[in-house]
Motif scaffolding. Sequence first.
Motif, PDB file in Angstrom:
ATOM      1  N   PRO A  22       0.648  -1.237   0.097  1.00  0.00           N
ATOM      2  CA  PRO A  22      -0.120  -0.054  -0.056  1.00  0.00           C
ATOM      3  C   PRO A  22       0.810   1.303   0.013  1.00  0.00           C
ATOM      4  O   PRO A  22       0.653   2.332  -0.725  1.00  0.00           O
ATOM      5  N   LEU A  23       2.033   1.350   0.638  1.00  0.00           N
ATOM      6  CA  LEU A  23       2.946   2.315   0.613  1.00  0.00           C
ATOM      7  C   LEU A  23       3.395   2.662  -0.799  1.00  0.00           C
ATOM      8  O   LEU A  23       3.366   3.767  -1.087  1.00  0.00           O
ATOM      9  N   ALA A  24       3.903   1.547  -1.373  1.00  0.00           N
ATOM     10  CA  ALA A  24       4.459   1.755  -2.764  1.00  0.00           C
ATOM     11  C   ALA A  24       3.220   2.221  -3.661  1.00  0.00           C
ATOM     12  O   ALA A  24       3.523   3.115  -4.500  1.00  0.00           O
ATOM     13  N   VAL A  25       2.113   1.530  -3.478  1.00  0.00           N
ATOM     14  CA  VAL A  25       1.194   2.245  -4.435  1.00  0.00           C
ATOM     15  C   VAL A  25       0.757   3.589  -4.232  1.00  0.00           C
ATOM     16  O   VAL A  25       0.654   4.596  -4.948  1.00  0.00           O
ATOM     17  N   GLY A  26       0.700   4.038  -2.774  1.00  0.00           N
ATOM     18  CA  GLY A  26       0.513   5.326  -2.541  1.00  0.00           C
ATOM     19  C   GLY A  26       1.561   6.377  -3.095  1.00  0.00           C
ATOM     20  O   GLY A  26       1.247   7.521  -3.878  1.00  0.00           O
ATOM     21  N   ALA A  91      -1.723   4.105  10.822  1.00  0.00           N
ATOM     22  CA  ALA A  91      -2.514   5.124  10.307  1.00  0.00           C
ATOM     23  C   ALA A  91      -2.089   5.870   9.313  1.00  0.00           C
ATOM     24  O   ALA A  91      -2.833   6.261   8.195  1.00  0.00           O
ATOM     25  N   ALA A  92      -0.908   6.397   9.814  1.00  0.00           N
ATOM     26  CA  ALA A  92      -0.233   7.341   8.621  1.00  0.00           C
ATOM     27  C   ALA A  92       0.046   6.759   7.152  1.00  0.00           C
ATOM     28  O   ALA A  92      -0.107   7.372   6.301  1.00  0.00           O
ATOM     29  N   LEU A  93       0.361   5.398   7.357  1.00  0.00           N
ATOM     30  CA  LEU A  93       0.636   4.695   6.083  1.00  0.00           C
ATOM     31  C   LEU A  93      -0.734   4.553   5.185  1.00  0.00           C
ATOM     32  O   LEU A  93      -0.625   4.648   4.090  1.00  0.00           O
ATOM     33  N   GLU A  94      -1.793   4.370   6.042  1.00  0.00           N
ATOM     34  CA  GLU A  94      -3.054   4.336   5.505  1.00  0.00           C
ATOM     35  C   GLU A  94      -3.499   5.475   4.514  1.00  0.00           C
ATOM     36  O   GLU A  94      -4.057   5.760   3.734  1.00  0.00           O
ATOM     37  N   ALA A  95      -3.019   6.690   5.522  1.00  0.00           N
ATOM     38  CA  ALA A  95      -3.411   7.875   4.975  1.00  0.00           C
ATOM     39  C   ALA A  95      -2.397   8.260   3.525  1.00  0.00           C
ATOM     40  O   ALA A  95      -2.896   8.793   2.594  1.00  0.00           O
ATOM     41  N   VAL A  96      -1.098   7.998   3.749  1.00  0.00           N
ATOM     42  CA  VAL A  96      -0.361   8.040   2.282  1.00  0.00           C
ATOM     43  C   VAL A  96      -1.047   7.233   1.253  1.00  0.00           C
ATOM     44  O   VAL A  96      -0.867   7.708   0.011  1.00  0.00           O
ATOM     45  N   HIS A  97      -1.438   6.194   1.599  1.00  0.00           N
ATOM     46  CA  HIS A  97      -2.001   5.202   0.618  1.00  0.00           C
ATOM     47  C   HIS A  97      -3.245   5.781  -0.155  1.00  0.00           C
ATOM     48  O   HIS A  97      -3.364   5.933  -1.527  1.00  0.00           O
ATOM     49  N   THR A  98      -4.121   6.422   0.811  1.00  0.00           N
ATOM     50  CA  THR A  98      -5.193   7.074   0.140  1.00  0.00           C
ATOM     51  C   THR A  98      -4.852   8.497  -0.534  1.00  0.00           C
ATOM     52  O   THR A  98      -5.506   8.580  -1.571  1.00  0.00           O
ATOM     53  N   LEU A  99      -3.988   8.951  -0.075  1.00  0.00           N
ATOM     54  CA  LEU A  99      -3.608  10.324  -0.594  1.00  0.00           C
ATOM     55  C   LEU A  99      -3.197  10.054  -2.059  1.00  0.00           C
ATOM     56  O   LEU A  99      -3.502  10.342  -3.064  1.00  0.00           O
ATOM     57  N   GLY A 100      -2.107   8.957  -2.197  1.00  0.00           N
ATOM     58  CA  GLY A 100      -1.596   8.605  -3.332  1.00  0.00           C
ATOM     59  C   GLY A 100      -2.736   8.094  -4.539  1.00  0.00           C
ATOM     60  O   GLY A 100      -2.790   8.292  -5.740  1.00  0.00           O
ATOM     61  N   LEU A 101      -3.612   7.395  -3.880  1.00  0.00           N
ATOM     62  CA  LEU A 101      -4.867   6.730  -4.739  1.00  0.00           C
ATOM     63  C   LEU A 101      -5.700   7.936  -5.183  1.00  0.00           C
ATOM     64  O   LEU A 101      -5.982   7.822  -6.417  1.00  0.00           O
ATOM     65  N   SER A 102      -5.937   8.883  -4.314  1.00  0.00           N
ATOM     66  CA  SER A 102      -6.713   9.965  -4.706  1.00  0.00           C
ATOM     67  C   SER A 102      -6.089  10.882  -5.875  1.00  0.00           C
ATOM     68  O   SER A 102      -6.680  11.324  -6.755  1.00  0.00           O
ATOM     69  N   LEU A 103      -4.612  11.053  -5.570  1.00  0.00           N
ATOM     70  CA  LEU A 103      -4.102  11.792  -6.747  1.00  0.00           C
ATOM     71  C   LEU A 103      -3.915  11.059  -8.048  1.00  0.00           C
ATOM     72  O   LEU A 103      -4.196  11.642  -9.159  1.00  0.00           O
ATOM     73  N   ALA A 104      -3.618   9.813  -8.019  1.00  0.00           N
ATOM     74  CA  ALA A 104      -3.686   8.976  -9.202  1.00  0.00           C
ATOM     75  C   ALA A 104      -4.804   8.990  -9.833  1.00  0.00           C
ATOM     76  O   ALA A 104      -4.766   9.207 -11.174  1.00  0.00           O
ATOM     77  N   SER A 105      -5.863   8.939  -9.439  1.00  0.00           N
ATOM     78  CA  SER A 105      -7.118   9.037  -9.866  1.00  0.00           C
ATOM     79  C   SER A 105      -7.654  10.186 -10.587  1.00  0.00           C
ATOM     80  O   SER A 105      -8.412  10.110 -11.577  1.00  0.00           O
ATOM     81  N   THR A 106      -6.990  11.381 -10.177  1.00  0.00           N
ATOM     82  CA  THR A 106      -7.380  12.754 -10.973  1.00  0.00           C
ATOM     83  C   THR A 106      -6.083  12.949 -11.889  1.00  0.00           C
ATOM     84  O   THR A 106      -6.571  13.821 -12.699  1.00  0.00           O
ATOM     85  N   THR A 107      -5.232  12.006 -12.192  1.00  0.00           N
ATOM     86  CA  THR A 107      -4.211  12.512 -12.897  1.00  0.00           C
ATOM     87  C   THR A 107      -4.717  12.554 -14.489  1.00  0.00           C
ATOM     88  O   THR A 107      -4.333  13.263 -15.207  1.00  0.00           O
ATOM     89  N   PRO A 108      -5.506  11.357 -14.890  1.00  0.00           N
ATOM     90  CA  PRO A 108      -6.162  11.434 -16.269  1.00  0.00           C
ATOM     91  C   PRO A 108      -6.873  12.920 -16.582  1.00  0.00           C
ATOM     92  O   PRO A 108      -6.723  13.258 -17.532  1.00  0.00           O
ATOM     93  N   LEU A 109      -7.504  13.264 -15.690  1.00  0.00           N
ATOM     94  CA  LEU A 109      -7.993  14.843 -15.694  1.00  0.00           C
ATOM     95  C   LEU A 109      -7.265  15.660 -15.834  1.00  0.00           C
ATOM     96  O   LEU A 109      -7.296  16.723 -16.819  1.00  0.00           O
TER      97      LEU A 109
END
Length: 181
Positions: A22-26, A91-109
């Motif tokens: 999850p950290l690597a994905v984020g 909890a911070a690792l989960e937050a980094v994962h969510t941050l990365g996924l959120s940013l990656a999902s908006t990259t195409p836009l």
Amino acid sequence: MQPSSLTALGGTHALALPSARPLAVGLGGMALFGFALRTAVTHEGFSLTHLGWAVSLPAVALLAWALCLPALYILWATRQPGLGASQCVQAALEAVHTLGLSLASTTPLLWFFAATAPESRIASPLAFLFTVLALVAGGHTFTQALQRFGASFAGSTRIAFLVLHAITFAQCAHSAGLSWR
């Protein structure tokens, strides 16, 4: 996040480590967004600076957590008896994962607007909005994870930490040369 473990002699679990996936994905999602952010802000084609931004954005996010998490832990450890350092890090690792996924999902836009309207003024504010929303999502994930570990937080405490983390992130990003305009 599923923990992996190092097995001690005799088959007992000596140390439980969080999964690195999850950290690597984020971090990968943040790197992808950092690359697109450079394109959206400068309206340039590929350059080595794009790779610098792709490395800097995840580094900035980790640095912001490294600066904010000890302060949070010191303040809350005295008020939350069941809250340990390992729960805060998880909890911070989960937050980094969510941050990365959120940013990656908006990259195409972001890429779409940068490619179809390179001189438009919409790409930079859009990138800023995506970043702010991703930071909010990461902060929410962080507090939700701590609540799963038994911590309780008032709304004002959540907002104060979110503001502290956002300001620290902005200062680190500015120091690293990242810009949303």
